[in-house]
Scaffold this active site. Structure first.
Site, PDB file in Angstrom:
ATOM      1  N   ASP A  20      -3.835  -5.075  -9.388  1.00  0.00           N
ATOM      2  CA  ASP A  20      -4.539  -4.255  -8.391  1.00  0.00           C
ATOM      3  C   ASP A  20      -5.628  -3.412  -9.060  1.00  0.00           C
ATOM      4  OD1 ASP A  20      -5.098  -3.218  -5.921  1.00  0.00           O
ATOM      5  OD2 ASP A  20      -3.376  -1.877  -5.849  1.00  0.00           O
ATOM      6  N   ASN A  24      -4.198 -10.497   2.551  1.00  0.00           N
ATOM      7  CA  ASN A  24      -5.578 -10.346   2.058  1.00  0.00           C
ATOM      8  C   ASN A  24      -6.636 -11.010   2.949  1.00  0.00           C
ATOM      9  OD1 ASN A  24      -4.671 -10.377  -1.475  1.00  0.00           O
ATOM     10  ND2 ASN A  24      -5.077  -8.652  -0.125  1.00  0.00           N
TER      11      ASN A  24
HETATM   12  C1  FPP Z   1      -6.430  -6.436  -5.911  1.00  0.00           C
HETATM   13  O1  FPP Z   1      -7.464  -5.537  -6.192  1.00  0.00           O
HETATM   14  C2  FPP Z   1      -6.784  -7.746  -6.354  1.00  0.00           C
HETATM   15  C3  FPP Z   1      -6.864  -8.840  -5.568  1.00  0.00           C
HETATM   16  C4  FPP Z   1      -6.592  -8.856  -4.129  1.00  0.00           C
HETATM   17  C5  FPP Z   1      -7.273 -10.129  -6.127  1.00  0.00           C
HETATM   18  C6  FPP Z   1      -6.690 -10.464  -7.452  1.00  0.00           C
HETATM   19  C7  FPP Z   1      -7.571 -11.415  -8.071  1.00  0.00           C
HETATM   20  C8  FPP Z   1      -7.938 -11.408  -9.357  1.00  0.00           C
HETATM   21  C9  FPP Z   1      -7.404 -10.550 -10.400  1.00  0.00           C
HETATM   22  C10 FPP Z   1      -8.996 -12.324  -9.738  1.00  0.00           C
HETATM   23  C11 FPP Z   1      -8.717 -13.596 -10.264  1.00  0.00           C
HETATM   24  C12 FPP Z   1      -7.384 -14.187 -10.307  1.00  0.00           C
HETATM   25  C13 FPP Z   1      -7.236 -15.461 -10.676  1.00  0.00           C
HETATM   26  C14 FPP Z   1      -5.921 -16.076 -10.760  1.00  0.00           C
HETATM   27  C15 FPP Z   1      -8.403 -16.260 -11.018  1.00  0.00           C
HETATM   28  P1  FPP Z   1      -8.151  -4.804  -4.992  1.00  0.00           P
HETATM   29  O2  FPP Z   1      -9.309  -5.632  -4.561  1.00  0.00           O
HETATM   30  O3  FPP Z   1      -7.152  -4.538  -3.931  1.00  0.00           O
HETATM   31  O4  FPP Z   1      -8.643  -3.494  -5.666  1.00  0.00           O
HETATM   32  P2  FPP Z   1      -8.716  -2.060  -4.979  1.00  0.00           P
HETATM   33  O5  FPP Z   1      -7.303  -1.686  -4.629  1.00  0.00           O
HETATM   34  O6  FPP Z   1      -9.290  -1.211  -6.057  1.00  0.00           O
HETATM   35  O7  FPP Z   1      -9.600  -2.193  -3.792  1.00  0.00           O
END
Ligand code: FPP
Length: 246
Positions: A24, A72
């Protein structure tokens, strides 16, 4: 620069065999830099590579990462499309490296909602690494714990209805055989980055006895040294699984 890992003597590891990570903080990491959220997801993807590569050194045999949840889809169309494109490109780009590093790749989650191109690449990645015996990397894509248990229950109910399973034979050993994770051990340690202390529908059944680490670091800043520190901390914990200490 000498990292903490380089300075410490090599001691036998009593670390977790299976680590699951809720990655996250990509969005906030990007926002802090005045960049679009996808910039953070790309930085997050680069971290995945580094953390996967560090697993053999740290004795982590199974790594399960939460890449996209069933919730998501509620994000903007731009972000969802950008993430899907990132996953496609990631699989295409990393496959050779995974084979070379002996990484067995698996995916968990509900696949039908993902686009056909991505599903094809996921199948290909699983097939290409089927003989790999090193780190077991499981990527949760369109995954939700409740959704997984619901899908598993549906399959189990069908087996009961069609006479392949007797209701009296349904126990705590039976249900996990219907889960997406049926070939994996339960996670020993679940890490969530970015300061949020919740599990967000991740591996609900499997994490019943897992240890948890909630850390403030945003995922794109999560280094192998930070990973190592958490794994070493795990080694000092007393896991009792409901019993009392000897
Ligand atoms: C949460 O951060 C992250 C995600 C919903 C996506 C996770 C994806 C990756 C780490 C990228 C690539 C993964 C692979 C396997 C290629 P957020 O967007 O919720 O962050 P925030 O809470 O700061 O908004």
């Amino acid at each position: 620069m000498v990292g903490k890992r380089d300075m410490e003597p090599t001691a036998p590891r009593t670390g977790p065999r299976h680590v699951a990570i809720i990655m996250d903080g990509n969005g906030r990491w990007a926002q802090k830099r005045g960049r679009p959220r996808l910039f953070g997801h790309h930085a997050g993807a680069r971290r995945v590579r580094e953390i996967v590569s560090s697993c053999p050194e740290f004795g982590v045999k199974y790594l399960t990462i939460f890449a996209f949840s069933t919730e998501n889809w509620k994000r903007t169309q731009t972000e969802v499309a950008g993430l899907m494109s990132l996953f496609r490109r990631y699989i295409m780009k990393e496959m050779q490296a995974f084979v070379k590093e002996n990484v067995r790749v698996r995916f968990i989650g509900d696949r039908p909602r993902l686009d056909a191109k991505l599903r094809g690449l996921m199948d290909e990645a699983e097939e290409m690494t089927v003989g790999c015996t090193g780190t077991n990397l499981t990527i949760a894509l369109n995954y939700g714990g409740r959704d997984e248990v619901t899908r598993a229950t549906k399959r189990l109910a069908r087996d009961v209805a069609e006479g392949r399973l007797h209701p009296d034979d349904v126990d705590e050993e039976t249900l996990p055989r219907y889960l997406d994770t049926c070939v994996l051990p339960d996670p020993d340690l679940v890490i969530r980055t970015s300061g949020e202390a919740r599990i967000s529908n991740f591996l609900l059944w499997q994490s019943a006895y897992a240890e948890y680490e909630f850390i403030d670091t945003l995922w794109p800043d999560f280094t192998p040294d930070i990973f190592d520190g958490l794994l070493r901390g795990y080694g000092t914990r007393d896991r009792r699984f409901g019993a009392v200490s000897a």
